[in-house]
Design an enzyme around this catalytic site. Structure first.
Site, PDB file in Angstrom:
ATOM      1  N   SER A   1      -3.064  28.025 -19.544  1.00  0.00           N
ATOM      2  CA  SER A   1      -3.612  26.682 -19.598  1.00  0.00           C
ATOM      3  C   SER A   1      -4.914  26.616 -18.785  1.00  0.00           C
ATOM      4  CB  SER A   1      -2.553  25.691 -19.092  1.00  0.00           C
ATOM      5  OG  SER A   1      -2.913  24.373 -19.346  1.00  0.00           O
TER       6      SER A   1
ATOM      7  N   HIS B   1      -3.891  26.726 -24.789  1.00  0.00           N
ATOM      8  CA  HIS B   1      -3.327  25.679 -25.653  1.00  0.00           C
ATOM      9  C   HIS B   1      -4.140  24.400 -25.470  1.00  0.00           C
ATOM     10  CE1 HIS B   1      -0.299  24.262 -22.283  1.00  0.00           C
ATOM     11  NE2 HIS B   1      -1.554  24.167 -21.919  1.00  0.00           N
TER      12      HIS B   1
END
Length: 200
Positions: free
Chosen positions: A97, A120
């Site tokens: 992330s 993501h």
């Protein structure tokens, strides 16, 4: 948790120096926690100190983080990319992330053989109960703007097309060290036998 110390002989005799201080003097910074205002403030202070001390000597940031707050992470990403001092990032576990975005900030991006990177789309922590439609719309527009910023960074730093990046960030996409090299996320795999795989 007690910070380990090392003994160093100086003109004043044997002195105990905290391991963190010793590593900082070697221009090594560690990000091993959640990305938030406290951890990012600490990283920024260390970067500023080392840049002022010697703007030409490389700084290494070791990353093992599952991510965290986007805005605080982007502040550090922007600072690193604006530095004249060369910055090397090393994934020592998981860079996921926002941890992956910070990993991408490095001029050199290296991974240990069994580490992983994950990218993501951002998600919202807001609750829509009781909110008016205009308020929900504003939050969603902000989220989409952040998504565009993160996708732009991934595409720019990796060389992947925007279409590919958007496809991969629709869900959690994990990369092994080899896959990170293939997709331009990493530039080198650190091998114990001094052999290395580079992204040419």
């Amino acid at each position: 948790m007690m910070t380990p110390s090392i003994l160093k002989e100086t003109s004043r005799g044997i002195t105990a120096i905290e391991m963190n201080d010793s590593l900082l003097e070697q221009r090594k910074i560690f990000l091993t926690e959640e990305v938030n205002v406290e951890t990012m403030t600490s990283v920024l202070k260390q970067l500023m100190y080392l840049e002022e001390k010697d703007p030409s000597e490389e700084i290494t940031i070791y990353i093992n983080s599952r991510g965290g707050e986007v805005i605080n992470g982007l502040a550090v990403y922007d600072y690193i990319r604006d530095m004249q001092t060369p910055v090397r990032t090393v994934c020592t576990g998981i860079a996921a992330s926002m941890g992956a975005i910070l990993f991408l900030a490095g001029d050199k991006r290296e991974m240990l053989p069994h580490t992983r990177v994950m990218i993501h789309d951002p998600s919202t922590c807001g609750r829509y109960d009781g909110q008016k439609p205009a308020e929900v719309k504003e939050q969603l527009e902000s989220l989409m703007n952040i998504r565009k910023i993160l996708c732009d960074i991934i595409a720019d730093r990796s060389g992947m097309s925007m279409k590919t990046v958007r496809s991969k960030t629709q869900k959690d996409t994990w990369f092994t060290a080899e896959q990170a090299i293939e997709n331009g996320i990493a530039t080198k795999i650190i091998r114990n036998n001094n052999k290395e795989v580079k992204n040419d």
